[in-house]
Design a protein around this motif. Structure first.
Motif, PDB file in Angstrom:
ATOM      1  N   GLY A  38     -18.409 -12.891  33.492  1.00  0.00           N
ATOM      2  CA  GLY A  38     -19.172 -12.108  32.512  1.00  0.00           C
ATOM      3  C   GLY A  38     -18.963 -10.614  32.674  1.00  0.00           C
ATOM      4  O   GLY A  38     -19.845  -9.818  32.372  1.00  0.00           O
ATOM      5  N   ILE A  39     -17.786 -10.220  33.140  1.00  0.00           N
ATOM      6  CA  ILE A  39     -17.521  -8.800  33.383  1.00  0.00           C
ATOM      7  C   ILE A  39     -16.462  -8.265  32.414  1.00  0.00           C
ATOM      8  O   ILE A  39     -15.375  -8.820  32.269  1.00  0.00           O
ATOM      9  N   ARG A  40     -16.848  -7.204  31.721  1.00  0.00           N
ATOM     10  CA  ARG A  40     -15.914  -6.477  30.854  1.00  0.00           C
ATOM     11  C   ARG A  40     -16.290  -5.004  31.009  1.00  0.00           C
ATOM     12  O   ARG A  40     -17.393  -4.594  30.652  1.00  0.00           O
ATOM     13  N   CYS A  41     -15.401  -4.242  31.606  1.00  0.00           N
ATOM     14  CA  CYS A  41     -15.772  -2.865  31.937  1.00  0.00           C
ATOM     15  C   CYS A  41     -14.611  -1.893  31.762  1.00  0.00           C
ATOM     16  O   CYS A  41     -13.491  -2.169  32.164  1.00  0.00           O
ATOM     17  N   GLN A  42     -14.921  -0.774  31.157  1.00  0.00           N
ATOM     18  CA  GLN A  42     -13.952   0.309  30.989  1.00  0.00           C
ATOM     19  C   GLN A  42     -14.397   1.466  31.889  1.00  0.00           C
ATOM     20  O   GLN A  42     -15.524   1.937  31.787  1.00  0.00           O
TER      21      GLN A  42
END
Length: 201
Positions: free
Chosen positions: A96-100
């Motif tokens: 569940g990780i989506r990071c910029q």
């Protein structure tokens, strides 16, 4: 387990950025902004804070960088390696990780953006003290936690004293345009771009 949410973690290198971005939470009411900073101002600590933010499930991590401490080696190379490490977005759907992760630089330091609330300058500063002296010609400013608390929010304090965030953004953008055009490596701030990015979230 990370959670997907539009939240921004803003990492400064010290208390100045923490108190400033905390004071902007009123401007960005719909956005969850959590300012934070490492206890020791080194890049290794900053890297650890970024990793922690990724694990916590932040969708955006914005790092505020003072370039006056990145002028010399080994800090310059360490900083370039850190930027390269986070150049691509982090995507781990299973967790569940989506990071910029993005870096926003100011030379010499964040106080230049504070000065831009009041007026534009492109003059080179030999040290932070000279820049803070110019800022004090526009508004009383002390680089101390007690002062940051006393102002009851740096952003509001600057605006009450005749400064303007819109002006700061315009001046910061102008400094970046000139930097690109003239190739200068001093007296510029990407914080205008950061504020615009926050508005878009």
């Amino acid at each position: 387990m990370g959670k997907l949410r539009e939240t921004a973690l803003i990492l400064g290198e010290g208390p100045t950025e923490f108190y400033y971005f905390k004071s902007l939470c009123d401007v960005f009411k719909r956005l969850t902004i959590k300012p934070d900073y490492p206890k020791h101002t080194n890049l290794k600590e900053l890297d650890a804070k970024i990793a922690e933010g990724v694990t916590m499930g932040y969708s955006h991590i914005f790092c505020i960088i003072d370039m006056d401490t990145k002028d010399k080696e080994p800090e310059r190379s360490q900083y370039q390696r850190l930027k390269a490490k986070y150049a691509k977005p982090i995507n781990k759907p299973r967790e569940g990780i989506r990071c910029q992760v993005e870096f926003f630089e100011t030379h010499r330091c964040t106080e230049l953006f504070f000065l831009y609330y009041f007026r534009y300058t492109s003059r080179p500063y030999d040290n932070q003290g000279a820049l803070i002296k110019d800022l004090n010609k526009c508004v009383e400013y002390r680089k101390m936690t007690e002062f940051f608390i006393k102002t009851k929010g740096l952003h509001g304090y600057f605006e009450r004293n005749g400064g303007s965030l819109e002006k700061a953004i315009a001046n910061a953008n102008r400094s970046m345009d000139e930097k690109l055009k003239d190739g200068r490596d001093y007296t510029y701030s990407e914080l205008g771009k950061l504020i615009s990015t926050l508005h878009e979230l």
